[in-house]
Design an enzyme around this catalytic site. Sequence first.
Site, PDB file in Angstrom:
ATOM      1  N   MET A  30       0.852  -1.194   0.000  1.00  5.76           N
ATOM      2  CA  MET A  30       0.000   0.000   0.000  1.00  5.76           C
ATOM      3  C   MET A  30       0.887   1.244   0.000  1.00  5.76           C
ATOM      4  O   MET A  30       0.479   2.315   0.426  1.00  5.76           O
ATOM      5  CB  MET A  30      -0.939  -0.015   1.207  1.00  5.76           C
ATOM      6  N   LEU A  33       6.769   3.008   1.256  1.00  3.71           N
ATOM      7  CA  LEU A  33       7.693   1.873   1.335  1.00  3.71           C
ATOM      8  C   LEU A  33       8.818   2.124   2.334  1.00  3.71           C
ATOM      9  O   LEU A  33       9.326   3.235   2.469  1.00  3.71           O
ATOM     10  CB  LEU A  33       8.299   1.596  -0.050  1.00  3.71           C
ATOM     11  N   HIS A  34       9.182   1.059   3.042  1.00  6.23           N
ATOM     12  CA  HIS A  34      10.298   1.130   4.000  1.00  6.23           C
ATOM     13  C   HIS A  34      11.172  -0.100   3.773  1.00  6.23           C
ATOM     14  O   HIS A  34      10.893  -0.921   2.865  1.00  6.23           O
ATOM     15  CB  HIS A  34       9.776   1.205   5.439  1.00  6.23           C
ATOM     16  N   HIS A  37       9.529  -3.500   3.156  1.00  6.54           N
ATOM     17  CA  HIS A  37       9.064  -3.758   1.785  1.00  6.54           C
ATOM     18  C   HIS A  37      10.254  -4.078   0.872  1.00  6.54           C
ATOM     19  O   HIS A  37      10.195  -4.973   0.037  1.00  6.54           O
ATOM     20  CB  HIS A  37       8.364  -2.524   1.211  1.00  6.54           C
ATOM     21  N   GLN A  61     -10.263  -2.288   2.759  1.00 11.06           N
ATOM     22  CA  GLN A  61      -9.744  -3.064   3.897  1.00 11.06           C
ATOM     23  C   GLN A  61      -9.616  -2.198   5.152  1.00 11.06           C
ATOM     24  O   GLN A  61      -9.167  -2.670   6.183  1.00 11.06           O
ATOM     25  CB  GLN A  61      -8.421  -3.751   3.558  1.00 11.06           C
ATOM     26  N   GLY A 148       4.967 -10.166   4.058  1.00 14.72           N
ATOM     27  CA  GLY A 148       5.723 -10.067   5.302  1.00 14.72           C
ATOM     28  C   GLY A 148       5.020 -10.792   6.439  1.00 14.72           C
ATOM     29  O   GLY A 148       3.801 -10.702   6.582  1.00 14.72           O
ATOM     30  N   LYS A 150       5.085  -9.952   9.403  1.00 11.02           N
ATOM     31  CA  LYS A 150       4.545  -9.032  10.412  1.00 11.02           C
ATOM     32  C   LYS A 150       3.020  -9.106  10.398  1.00 11.02           C
ATOM     33  O   LYS A 150       2.377  -9.039  11.416  1.00 11.02           O
ATOM     34  CB  LYS A 150       5.008  -7.599  10.177  1.00 11.02           C
ATOM     35  N   GLN A 154      -2.665 -12.159   8.003  1.00 13.26           N
ATOM     36  CA  GLN A 154      -2.854 -11.936   6.567  1.00 13.26           C
ATOM     37  C   GLN A 154      -2.197 -13.057   5.757  1.00 13.26           C
ATOM     38  O   GLN A 154      -2.781 -13.586   4.809  1.00 13.26           O
ATOM     39  CB  GLN A 154      -2.258 -10.584   6.189  1.00 13.26           C
ATOM     40  N   ARG A 188       3.126   2.697   9.234  1.00 13.95           N
ATOM     41  CA  ARG A 188       2.480   3.481  10.297  1.00 13.95           C
ATOM     42  C   ARG A 188       3.503   4.123  11.238  1.00 13.95           C
ATOM     43  O   ARG A 188       3.177   5.089  11.929  1.00 13.95           O
ATOM     44  CB  ARG A 188       1.549   2.589  11.117  1.00 13.95           C
TER      45      ARG A 188
END
Length: 278
Positions: A30, A33-34, A37, A61, A148, A150, A154, A188
């Site tokens: 989404m 990016l960090h 990703h 979502q 991921g 994390k 999902q 976030r």
Amino acid sequence: MNVYHTRNSLKVALQEVRLRGETIGFVPTMGALHDGHLSLVKQALEQTDRVVVSIFVNPIQFNNAADLAEYPSMLDEDINLLSEFENILIFAPSSSEIYPENDAFKVIDLEGMDAVLEGEFRPGHFKGVVHVVNNLFKIVEPDKAFFGRKDFQQVAIIQKMVAVLGSVVEIVPCDTKRSESGLALSSRNLRLSNDEKEAALIIFQTLQFIRSLQPHKTPNEAQQAAVDFFNKGELKLEYLAIVDSQSLKELTDEWSAEATCCIAAHCGEVRLIDNMQF
Ligand code: PAF
């Protein structure tokens, strides 16, 4: 950098990739990016010839309009970050490209996996995730898709979706990237102050605390001790659950071969999640 905004233009480009006999990896995101990703992108490039990175903030979502409104959007920076890689195709579609009027998506029975943990606190969230990932898979038709760990639930739900649909896409779960002090990387985190980032470390510390308890305590005992430990910090706990990694069923008296502890908590205005598998 190849940036595609329509499904048709991406499909044409991917047709050429397939004609050359090359494999296609897929990293759905989404945006914002960090390094987390980017590590998915690196793994995808190691395992496939060309990698599609989608950047689409999926409105359906989000069960909370404020959360959607606050979600960071920075396409130019994202494209810039990805430009250090070769063999990448960026897909940055509009909503109507992902959800066309003739959208043939059919709801999938997730056998309750979407009703627990995140699903309990974010009703409809996983229906939205499954819908968008399903539609993205239909456009990209990847050989492998990288997610991921994390977002532990999902990953479990996407694996379930693929099994129910009999899809040939291989789901590759990738380890969580953390800051040096242990904070799981997340888009976030951009909304956290330095003090909040410090306070948020209680999440990782609690996960490590549970790991240390595992040999001596039942899951139930460990869960209760961990809640007390967590509540010494400043975050507001939403849930802390120890579940079986496959079924997502809560463990109480005995540890299963693959147990995972999942935490969701509010750090100021920001909702954070993390998990650890034992
Ligand atoms: O994990 C995410 O960023 C999103 O849930 C995903 C998989 C890109 C679907 O919108």
